[in-house]
Motif scaffolding. Structure first.
Motif, PDB file in Angstrom:
ATOM      1  N   THR A   1      66.465  14.491  63.092  1.00 50.42           N
ATOM      2  CA  THR A   1      65.927  13.974  63.453  1.00 50.42           C
ATOM      3  C   THR A   1      65.334  12.681  63.789  1.00 50.42           C
TER       4      THR A   1
ATOM      5  N   GLU B   1      60.385  21.279  59.186  1.00 47.88           N
ATOM      6  CA  GLU B   1      60.567  22.344  60.116  1.00 47.88           C
ATOM      7  C   GLU B   1      61.628  23.427  59.864  1.00 47.88           C
TER       8      GLU B   1
ATOM      9  N   PHE C   1      64.295  17.014  67.165  1.00 46.54           N
ATOM     10  CA  PHE C   1      65.662  17.574  65.825  1.00 46.54           C
ATOM     11  C   PHE C   1      66.993  17.600  67.370  1.00 46.54           C
TER      12      PHE C   1
ATOM     13  N   VAL D   1      64.633  21.048  58.279  1.00 49.85           N
ATOM     14  CA  VAL D   1      64.968  19.640  58.503  1.00 49.85           C
ATOM     15  C   VAL D   1      63.531  18.926  58.574  1.00 49.85           C
ATOM     16  N   ASP D   2      63.370  18.404  57.561  1.00 47.78           N
ATOM     17  CA  ASP D   2      61.779  17.651  57.360  1.00 47.78           C
ATOM     18  C   ASP D   2      60.617  18.328  57.729  1.00 47.78           C
TER      19      ASP D   2
ATOM     20  N   TYR E   1      63.700   9.683  66.409  1.00 54.21           N
ATOM     21  CA  TYR E   1      62.805   9.034  67.013  1.00 54.21           C
ATOM     22  C   TYR E   1      63.093   8.552  68.404  1.00 54.21           C
TER      23      TYR E   1
ATOM     24  N   SER F   1      73.284  16.777  56.463  1.00 54.78           N
ATOM     25  CA  SER F   1      72.348  16.023  57.454  1.00 54.78           C
ATOM     26  C   SER F   1      73.556  16.332  59.593  1.00 54.78           C
TER      27      SER F   1
END
Length: 334
Positions: A97, A148, A108, A145-146, A99, A91
């Motif tokens: 990502t 996406e 992101f 990532v996640d 919140y 990462s």
């Protein structure tokens, strides 16, 4: 590299002449900051315009950072530097990502890989898990990532470095990742004349910052499209095939060059031909690029490696033994 415009059916002599003139201007611009290394600069631009990446195996202080920054300045593109260390996380390279409590949504945050020219310094010091974070972006020009996908800027090139001497605390790059690099080369120490010039200009600590752009980043994609349209005769394709097949049967090699390596050589040869003002590839283009494009894709037999065999020497011997074509072959799409 993702093209943003349609490549011509075939590169014309006039387009090849413009390409060569622009290519030389870019090389001259970078060579004003990276003194005495015009050949490696040409290889770096060939990588960039062929949509590939470059591995520099070199000692500290030879100008690798200056090369990356000078490339970015010349094509008016963004630049980033990632110092690979054992505690670096995937990462830290790709982004994460997070919140956002204000908007109640996940956002992101891009990592340093989101730049056109990325210097991955001492890439072999990171763990294999972190090294693998580069595999997708180097091959497909995007980061997932996640779940996406996020596209990186274009043009895009990774200049990765590793010290060929100091191996303590490092993780050897796996063959799958080495195969992602279009070329492997080395800057090396400058010669005496270039060293004197560097010392004479010691008051300028950052030569790359003094460079002016030669072309816009979007024009690099146009140049890449032009280079990809250079003609490759079927006899040249047969020549490349014979060379790559010979690496698989070489007595020193446990693993030879894959089809991906053969494709890489053809792509680079097209750019190299256009850089020399030709709209077609000749055998000398293949000879000039065989070592930097193919040598790092060979895995030596353990016994041959113990006896001091060198992948570059294996490629050099094969190229000297395989006779280049002397006439055109049957019509084949390039």
């Amino acid at each position: 590299m993702t093209a943003t415009s349609t490549a011509p059916a075939q590169l014309t002599p006039d387009q090849a002449a413009w390409f060569s003139e622009t290519f030389e201007r870019m090389v001259s611009n970078v060579s004003a900051a990276v003194l005495g290394k015009s050949h490696v600069v040409r290889l770096a631009f060939t990588c960039l315009l062929s949509g590939g990446h470059m591995l520099l195996e070199d000692f500290p202080g030879t100008g690798k950072t200056s090369l990356a920054r000078s490339l970015a300045a010349t094509v008016q593109a963004s630049h980033s530097r990632i110092q690979f260390t054992p505690d670096l996380l995937p990462s830290d390279v790709t982004g994460v990502t997070i919140y956002d409590q204000a908007t109640k949504e996940f956002q992101f945050h891009q990592g340093p890989i989101f730049a056109s020219v990325v210097l991955a310094d001492e890439i072999n010091r990171a763990s294999p898990k972190t090294q693998s974070a580069l595999l997708e972006v180097m091959e497909e020009g995007r980061v997932t990532v996640d779940g996406e996908p996020h596209s990186v800027p274009q043009p895009f090139i990774v200049l990765a470095t590793q010290n060929p001497i100091e191996q303590a605390g490092t993780y050897k790059l796996p063959e799958a990742q080495l195969d992602r690099f279009l070329m492997r080369s080395s800057l090396g120490y400058p010669d005496s004349e270039a060293t004197v010039r560097i010392l004479a200009g010691s008051a300028v600590r950052d030569r790359a910052s003094t460079l002016s752009p030669v072309i816009a980043g979007a024009a690099v994609t146009d140049m890449a499209n032009l280079a990809s349209a250079a003609h490759v005769d079927s006899a040249i394709l047969g020549y490349v095939t014979t060379i790559t097949e010979a690496t698989r049967t070489a007595p020193e090699a446990a693993l030879g060059v894959s089809v991906r390596g053969a494709l890489a050589l053809v792509r680079c040869a097209k750019t190299w031909a256009a850089a020399h003002g030709r709209h077609y590839v000749i055998p000398d283009d293949i000879k000039a690029l065989a070592e930097p494009v193919l040598a790092h894709r060979i895995v030596l037999d353990a016994e041959a490696e113990f006896e001091g065999a060198d992948p570059a020497a294996v490629i050099s011997r094969i190229v000297s033994e395989v006779a280049p074509p002397t006439q055109r072959g049957a019509a084949t799409p390039s």
